[in-house]
Design a protein around this motif. Structure first.
Motif, PDB file in Angstrom:
ATOM      1  N   ILE A   1       4.200   2.020 -14.546  1.00 53.06           N
ATOM      2  CA  ILE A   1       5.653   1.641 -13.709  1.00 53.06           C
ATOM      3  C   ILE A   1       4.910   1.539 -12.501  1.00 53.06           C
ATOM      4  O   ILE A   1       4.446   2.488 -11.737  1.00 53.06           O
ATOM      5  CB  ILE A   1       6.714   2.835 -13.695  1.00 53.06           C
ATOM      6  CG1 ILE A   1       7.203   3.015 -15.410  1.00 53.06           C
ATOM      7  CG2 ILE A   1       7.832   2.134 -12.996  1.00 53.06           C
ATOM      8  CD1 ILE A   1       8.405   4.181 -15.266  1.00 53.06           C
ATOM      9  N   GLU A   2       4.994   0.101 -11.972  1.00 52.22           N
ATOM     10  CA  GLU A   2       4.287  -0.007 -10.757  1.00 52.22           C
ATOM     11  C   GLU A   2       5.470  -0.517  -9.594  1.00 52.22           C
ATOM     12  O   GLU A   2       6.515  -0.762  -9.799  1.00 52.22           O
ATOM     13  CB  GLU A   2       3.369  -1.186 -10.759  1.00 52.22           C
ATOM     14  CG  GLU A   2       2.105  -1.074 -11.904  1.00 52.22           C
ATOM     15  CD  GLU A   2       1.210  -1.969 -12.091  1.00 52.22           C
ATOM     16  OE1 GLU A   2       0.060  -1.888 -11.557  1.00 52.22           O
ATOM     17  OE2 GLU A   2       1.705  -3.229 -12.483  1.00 52.22           O
ATOM     18  N   SER A   3       4.815  -0.410  -8.402  1.00 51.57           N
ATOM     19  CA  SER A   3       5.713  -0.909  -7.365  1.00 51.57           C
ATOM     20  C   SER A   3       6.929  -0.335  -7.035  1.00 51.57           C
ATOM     21  O   SER A   3       7.994  -0.913  -6.855  1.00 51.57           O
ATOM     22  CB  SER A   3       6.069  -2.654  -7.410  1.00 51.57           C
ATOM     23  OG  SER A   3       4.641  -3.398  -7.643  1.00 51.57           O
ATOM     24  N   VAL A   4       6.778   1.105  -7.037  1.00 54.35           N
ATOM     25  CA  VAL A   4       7.918   1.869  -6.910  1.00 54.35           C
ATOM     26  C   VAL A   4       8.030   2.501  -5.247  1.00 54.35           C
ATOM     27  O   VAL A   4       6.843   3.017  -5.056  1.00 54.35           O
ATOM     28  CB  VAL A   4       7.839   3.183  -8.023  1.00 54.35           C
ATOM     29  CG1 VAL A   4       8.893   4.157  -7.602  1.00 54.35           C
ATOM     30  CG2 VAL A   4       7.845   2.537  -9.314  1.00 54.35           C
ATOM     31  N   PRO A   5       8.939   2.411  -4.655  1.00 51.29           N
ATOM     32  CA  PRO A   5       9.188   2.857  -3.114  1.00 51.29           C
ATOM     33  C   PRO A   5       9.024   4.432  -3.447  1.00 51.29           C
ATOM     34  O   PRO A   5       9.619   4.763  -4.303  1.00 51.29           O
ATOM     35  CB  PRO A   5      10.205   2.371  -2.697  1.00 51.29           C
ATOM     36  CG  PRO A   5      10.822   1.243  -3.701  1.00 51.29           C
ATOM     37  CD  PRO A   5      10.014   1.691  -4.999  1.00 51.29           C
ATOM     38  N   ALA A   6       8.504   5.034  -2.355  1.00 48.70           N
ATOM     39  CA  ALA A   6       8.477   6.405  -2.209  1.00 48.70           C
ATOM     40  C   ALA A   6       9.956   6.899  -2.351  1.00 48.70           C
ATOM     41  O   ALA A   6      10.893   6.334  -1.881  1.00 48.70           O
ATOM     42  CB  ALA A   6       7.709   6.935  -1.075  1.00 48.70           C
TER      43      ALA A   6
ATOM     44  N   LEU B   1       8.066  11.302  -5.061  1.00 49.70           N
ATOM     45  CA  LEU B   1       6.794  10.198  -4.800  1.00 49.70           C
ATOM     46  C   LEU B   1       6.846  10.300  -3.330  1.00 49.70           C
ATOM     47  O   LEU B   1       7.659   9.777  -2.491  1.00 49.70           O
ATOM     48  CB  LEU B   1       7.173   9.026  -5.625  1.00 49.70           C
ATOM     49  CG  LEU B   1       7.261   9.226  -6.615  1.00 49.70           C
ATOM     50  CD1 LEU B   1       7.777   7.819  -7.657  1.00 49.70           C
ATOM     51  CD2 LEU B   1       6.182   9.522  -7.582  1.00 49.70           C
ATOM     52  N   SER B   2       5.410  10.414  -2.829  1.00 49.91           N
ATOM     53  CA  SER B   2       5.232  10.043  -1.408  1.00 49.91           C
ATOM     54  C   SER B   2       4.505   8.623  -1.376  1.00 49.91           C
ATOM     55  O   SER B   2       4.171   8.056  -2.494  1.00 49.91           O
ATOM     56  CB  SER B   2       4.176  10.991  -0.830  1.00 49.91           C
ATOM     57  OG  SER B   2       4.578  12.458  -0.975  1.00 49.91           O
ATOM     58  N   GLU B   3       4.624   8.092   0.008  1.00 52.12           N
ATOM     59  CA  GLU B   3       4.040   6.767   0.150  1.00 52.12           C
ATOM     60  C   GLU B   3       2.613   6.724  -0.420  1.00 52.12           C
ATOM     61  O   GLU B   3       1.941   7.360  -0.159  1.00 52.12           O
ATOM     62  CB  GLU B   3       4.154   6.374   1.626  1.00 52.12           C
ATOM     63  CG  GLU B   3       5.389   6.083   2.076  1.00 52.12           C
ATOM     64  CD  GLU B   3       5.528   5.690   3.552  1.00 52.12           C
ATOM     65  OE1 GLU B   3       4.335   5.731   4.212  1.00 52.12           O
ATOM     66  OE2 GLU B   3       6.544   5.235   4.100  1.00 52.12           O
ATOM     67  N   GLY B   4       2.449   5.411  -1.452  1.00 54.89           N
ATOM     68  CA  GLY B   4       1.251   5.105  -1.798  1.00 54.89           C
ATOM     69  C   GLY B   4       0.698   6.178  -2.878  1.00 54.89           C
ATOM     70  O   GLY B   4      -0.410   6.087  -3.441  1.00 54.89           O
ATOM     71  N   GLN B   5       1.481   7.080  -3.500  1.00 54.81           N
ATOM     72  CA  GLN B   5       1.163   8.131  -4.509  1.00 54.81           C
ATOM     73  C   GLN B   5       0.911   7.395  -5.812  1.00 54.81           C
ATOM     74  O   GLN B   5       1.663   6.512  -6.032  1.00 54.81           O
ATOM     75  CB  GLN B   5       2.287   9.133  -4.591  1.00 54.81           C
ATOM     76  CG  GLN B   5       1.830  10.144  -5.401  1.00 54.81           C
ATOM     77  CD  GLN B   5       2.799  11.724  -5.597  1.00 54.81           C
ATOM     78  OE1 GLN B   5       3.846  11.572  -4.815  1.00 54.81           O
ATOM     79  NE2 GLN B   5       2.298  12.535  -5.966  1.00 54.81           N
ATOM     80  N   SER B   6      -0.043   7.829  -6.522  1.00 52.00           N
ATOM     81  CA  SER B   6      -0.265   7.498  -7.914  1.00 52.00           C
ATOM     82  C   SER B   6      -0.283   8.573  -8.715  1.00 52.00           C
ATOM     83  O   SER B   6      -1.182   9.261  -8.809  1.00 52.00           O
ATOM     84  CB  SER B   6      -1.683   6.621  -7.909  1.00 52.00           C
ATOM     85  OG  SER B   6      -1.835   6.197  -9.291  1.00 52.00           O
TER      86      SER B   6
ATOM     87  N   LYS C   1       0.716  -1.145  -0.036  1.00 50.28           N
ATOM     88  CA  LYS C   1       0.045   0.119  -0.266  1.00 50.28           C
ATOM     89  C   LYS C   1       0.903   1.194  -0.008  1.00 50.28           C
ATOM     90  O   LYS C   1       0.197   2.378  -0.433  1.00 50.28           O
ATOM     91  CB  LYS C   1      -0.817   0.072   1.299  1.00 50.28           C
ATOM     92  CG  LYS C   1      -2.006  -0.967   0.958  1.00 50.28           C
ATOM     93  CD  LYS C   1      -2.960  -1.070   2.536  1.00 50.28           C
ATOM     94  CE  LYS C   1      -3.820  -2.182   2.483  1.00 50.28           C
ATOM     95  NZ  LYS C   1      -4.444  -2.355   3.584  1.00 50.28           N
ATOM     96  N   LYS C   2       2.015   1.171   0.224  1.00 47.09           N
ATOM     97  CA  LYS C   2       3.080   2.306   0.240  1.00 47.09           C
ATOM     98  C   LYS C   2       3.675   2.388  -0.782  1.00 47.09           C
ATOM     99  O   LYS C   2       4.525   3.400  -0.996  1.00 47.09           O
ATOM    100  CB  LYS C   2       4.085   1.864   1.534  1.00 47.09           C
ATOM    101  CG  LYS C   2       3.481   2.214   2.988  1.00 47.09           C
ATOM    102  CD  LYS C   2       4.394   2.088   3.971  1.00 47.09           C
ATOM    103  CE  LYS C   2       4.023   2.259   5.321  1.00 47.09           C
ATOM    104  NZ  LYS C   2       4.797   2.122   6.354  1.00 47.09           N
TER     105      LYS C   2
END
Length: 161
Positions: A70-75, A106-111, A23-24
């Motif tokens: 591009i998915e699953s990128v850490p903040a 990028l902040s946690e969970g940002q899309s 979720k992050k």
């Protein structure tokens, strides 16, 4: 051998302890366009480069409609670049064609959705330098000015590229 096995077990435990909550993780999606025509550009390779602890680059490729995901990128802080044969390398947020990428924080969970990468087509100037009699001039210097000064050297036969 036992020391190596014990060290390996410690590393595995340390890596598994650093697992990030899904979720992050962040997501980036958008499209690649031809800056001149506005048409989608397919098969563009997009690279997301991080700084600090996020050094592993993440890559994606645009589909036939120019869409990418591009998915699953850490903040963290990243730079996004797009590359395709026939176009200048383009950085997201660049102020000039072929310019460097601006930071994406990028902040946690940002899309991030609807990112637009506008790629400028490359160009080549071809010609033949001739003298007043129509004969090729070898090693002539040629300049083009529209976006800054460029030079080209004519070869021994007068041709240039």
């Amino acid at each position: 051998m036992r020391r190596t096995l014990a060290l390996f077990a410690c590393i595995v435990l340390a890596v598994s302890a650093q697992t990030i909550d899904p979720k992050k993780l962040c997501t980036l999606e958008g499209r690649t366009y031809n800056a001149r025509t506005g048409e989608p550009v397919p098969r563009v390779t997009l690279t997301l480069m991080g700084s600090g602890q996020n050094l592993s680059p993440r890559t994606a490729r645009s589909d036939n409609e120019g869409r990418f995901l591009i998915e699953s990128v850490p903040a963290g802080s990243y730079r996004l670049t797009a590359v395709r044969v026939g176009f200048l390398r383009q950085g997201y947020g660049s102020r000039a064609p072929g310019g460097p990428a601006a930071p994406l924080n990028l902040s946690e969970g940002q899309s991030l959705k609807n990112l637009e990468m506008r790629l400028t087509p490359q160009g080549v100037i071809l010609g033949l330098v001739t003298d007043e009699d129509g004969d090729p001039v070898s090693r002539a210097s040629v300049r083009a000015w529209p976006q800054g000064a460029s030079t080209a050297q004519a070869g021994l036969a007068g041709g240039m590229r």
